[in-house]
Design an enzyme around this catalytic site. Structure first.
Site, PDB file in Angstrom:
ATOM      1  N   ARG A  52       0.842  -1.209   0.000  1.00 61.50           N
ATOM      2  CA  ARG A  52       0.000   0.000   0.000  1.00 61.50           C
ATOM      3  C   ARG A  52       0.872   1.252   0.000  1.00 61.50           C
ATOM      4  O   ARG A  52       0.553   2.245  -0.652  1.00 61.50           O
ATOM      5  CB  ARG A  52      -0.951  -0.018   1.203  1.00 61.50           C
ATOM      6  CG  ARG A  52      -2.000   1.088   1.146  1.00 61.50           C
ATOM      7  CD  ARG A  52      -3.069   0.925   2.205  1.00 61.50           C
ATOM      8  NE  ARG A  52      -2.545   1.071   3.556  1.00 61.50           N
ATOM      9  CZ  ARG A  52      -3.274   0.894   4.675  1.00 61.50           C
ATOM     10  NH1 ARG A  52      -4.550   0.562   4.578  1.00 61.50           N
ATOM     11  NH2 ARG A  52      -2.738   1.039   5.859  1.00 61.50           N
ATOM     12  N   LYS A 151      -2.479   7.082   1.253  1.00 62.84           N
ATOM     13  CA  LYS A 151      -2.228   7.383   2.662  1.00 62.84           C
ATOM     14  C   LYS A 151      -1.112   8.427   2.674  1.00 62.84           C
ATOM     15  O   LYS A 151       0.066   8.114   2.848  1.00 62.84           O
ATOM     16  CB  LYS A 151      -1.834   6.097   3.384  1.00 62.84           C
ATOM     17  CG  LYS A 151      -2.280   6.087   4.833  1.00 62.84           C
ATOM     18  CD  LYS A 151      -2.256   4.684   5.392  1.00 62.84           C
ATOM     19  CE  LYS A 151      -2.141   4.709   6.885  1.00 62.84           C
ATOM     20  NZ  LYS A 151      -3.220   5.376   7.579  1.00 62.84           N
ATOM     21  N   GLU A 184     -15.921   6.674   6.166  1.00 65.39           N
ATOM     22  CA  GLU A 184     -15.158   5.946   7.192  1.00 65.39           C
ATOM     23  C   GLU A 184     -14.940   6.893   8.359  1.00 65.39           C
ATOM     24  O   GLU A 184     -15.395   8.041   8.318  1.00 65.39           O
ATOM     25  CB  GLU A 184     -13.818   5.484   6.606  1.00 65.39           C
ATOM     26  CG  GLU A 184     -12.962   6.637   6.091  1.00 65.39           C
ATOM     27  CD  GLU A 184     -11.679   6.198   5.396  1.00 65.39           C
ATOM     28  OE1 GLU A 184     -11.153   5.130   5.720  1.00 65.39           O
ATOM     29  OE2 GLU A 184     -11.208   6.963   4.532  1.00 65.39           O
TER      30      GLU A 184
HETATM   31  N1  PXG Z   1      -9.138   4.842   7.350  1.00 62.68           N
HETATM   32  C1  PXG Z   1      -8.212   5.806   7.494  1.00 62.68           C
HETATM   33  C2  PXG Z   1      -8.490   7.147   6.962  1.00 62.68           C
HETATM   34  C3  PXG Z   1      -6.997   5.513   8.136  1.00 62.68           C
HETATM   35  O1  PXG Z   1      -6.071   6.460   8.245  1.00 62.68           O
HETATM   36  C4  PXG Z   1      -7.776   3.229   8.478  1.00 62.68           C
HETATM   37  C5  PXG Z   1      -8.936   3.589   7.810  1.00 62.68           C
HETATM   38  C6  PXG Z   1      -7.587   1.806   8.903  1.00 62.68           C
HETATM   39  O2  PXG Z   1      -6.669   1.164   8.012  1.00 62.68           O
HETATM   40  P1  PXG Z   1      -5.789  -0.085   8.483  1.00 62.68           P
HETATM   41  O3  PXG Z   1      -4.984  -0.439   7.285  1.00 62.68           O
HETATM   42  O4  PXG Z   1      -4.952   0.385   9.634  1.00 62.68           O
HETATM   43  O5  PXG Z   1      -6.721  -1.164   8.874  1.00 62.68           O
HETATM   44  C7  PXG Z   1      -6.787   4.206   8.679  1.00 62.68           C
HETATM   45  C8  PXG Z   1      -5.583   3.863   9.476  1.00 62.68           C
HETATM   46  C9  PXG Z   1      -4.748   6.812  14.330  1.00 62.68           C
HETATM   47  C10 PXG Z   1      -4.210   6.631  12.954  1.00 62.68           C
HETATM   48  O6  PXG Z   1      -4.154   7.614  15.074  1.00 62.68           O
HETATM   49  C11 PXG Z   1      -4.791   5.760  12.028  1.00 62.68           C
HETATM   50  C12 PXG Z   1      -4.236   5.644  10.745  1.00 62.68           C
HETATM   51  C13 PXG Z   1      -3.169   6.401  10.469  1.00 62.68           C
HETATM   52  C14 PXG Z   1      -2.637   7.259  11.387  1.00 62.68           C
HETATM   53  C15 PXG Z   1      -3.134   7.382  12.634  1.00 62.68           C
HETATM   54  O7  PXG Z   1      -5.742   6.183  14.679  1.00 62.68           O
HETATM   55  N2  PXG Z   1      -4.639   4.862   9.686  1.00 62.68           N
END
Ligand code: PXG
Length: 287
Positions: A52, A151, A184
């Protein structure tokens, strides 16, 4: 002993791990990142996170100056260097230092950073009783402006939505897309259960393709729970039997209230609890 941070193949003490103020990651949010977890020394779905990261980088025309295999190895080495077996890993690639203009061609070399740390978990209470969340007025990125699938280091609208949540006493906030559909949360994907079927917005609703989301969809299929990726509105969440969020840090966390409407019977439902338990086993390698 101070935590060691990896920058471009070298380790620095946390206090000395520094990047130029001319870095376009700082000046323009010009870069990409990943957040992941390790369990008992094994990073959950490391290859998927690396993949990713490369896709995000490709989408912003950023060449990562190492190979995917070497970066995966560097993640494991950094965890070992810090004696972390259960940890949180933040992988960052910035455009690098340049001039005070947008032109990415005038930057020198991309900076590859790996920060590993102890994981700060949500309190148990959130898993036992479920979260109350609100809908933020700040929407997710319009896909024609910046694809939410990237991301990138530009998380400002998610930060603003998070602030709206925090002001309302909620640690997560629901974000809609430009069409007013459910997208989301600020850092987690969202699922609901209606008549025993798991429903979640499709990627083209303008969301991040969460790695935890994918794992939960697979687990549901393995356990004969039907899954549909369809457009959802807030109304669908209000009338859902169950709701939960997925993310690398949170894993699977129940939601029991949205905008003061009680979801289901106001407690984490059976499908949520089952998937939470199954995900825990999968991540910890005992299936
Ligand atoms: N949606 C968004 C917008 C994200 O940033 C997820 C979904 C979940 O994705 P994963 O691959 O982790 O199952 C994310 C995850 C936090 C934090 O502080 C979370 C994310 C990035 C930075 C900080 O909760 N990403």
């Amino acid at each position: 002993m101070s935590l060691k941070v990896y920058i471009n193949g070298q380790y620095f003490d946390k206090e000395d791990a520094k990047i130029s103020v001319y870095d376009h990651g700082l000046l323009y949010g010009d870069g990409v990142f990943e957040g992941m977890r390790s369990y008992g020394g094994v990073v959950f779905r490391l290859e998927e996170h690396i993949d990713r990261l490369w896709k995000s980088a490709r989408a912003i025309l950023l060449d990562i100056p190492v190979t995917p295999a070497d970066l995966a190895q560097a993640v494991n080495d950094t965890l070992a260097e810090n004696n972390l077996s259960d940890g949180y890993i933040r992988l960052i690639v910035t455009r690098g230092a340049g001039t005070l203009g947008l032109d990415p061609n005038r930057t020198s070399n991309p900076q590859v950073i790996i920060i590993t740390d102890k994981i700060t978990l949500y309190p148990d209470e959130y898993y036992e009783n479920g979260l109350e969340i609100i809908t933020a007025s700040t929407i997710r990125n319009h896909p024609a402006a910046l694809s939410p699938r990237i991301k990138s280091l530009n998380y400002l609208n998610n930060v603003l939505a998070k602030i709206e949540g925090l002001k309302a006493g909620c640690i997560e906030a629901l974000m809609l897309n430009h069409k007013g559909e459910v997208a989301e949360c600020t850092g987690d994907n969202v699922f609901i259960v209606q008549q025993g079927t798991l429903l979640t917005p499709a990627i083209d609703a303008g969301i991040l393709q969460g790695i935890t989301r994918e794992a939960v969809i697979e687990l549901a299929k393995d356990h004969s729970i039907p899954v549909r990726e369809i457009p959802l509105t807030r109304h669908d969440i209000f009338i859902a039997e169950e709701c939960f969020l997925t993310g690398s840090a949170a894993e699977v966390v129940p939601v029991v209230k949205l905008d003061d409407r009680v979801i289901g019977d106001g407690t984490p439902g059976p499908i949520t609890r089952k998937l939470k338990e199954q995900f825990g086993r999968l991540a910890r390698g005992k299936r």
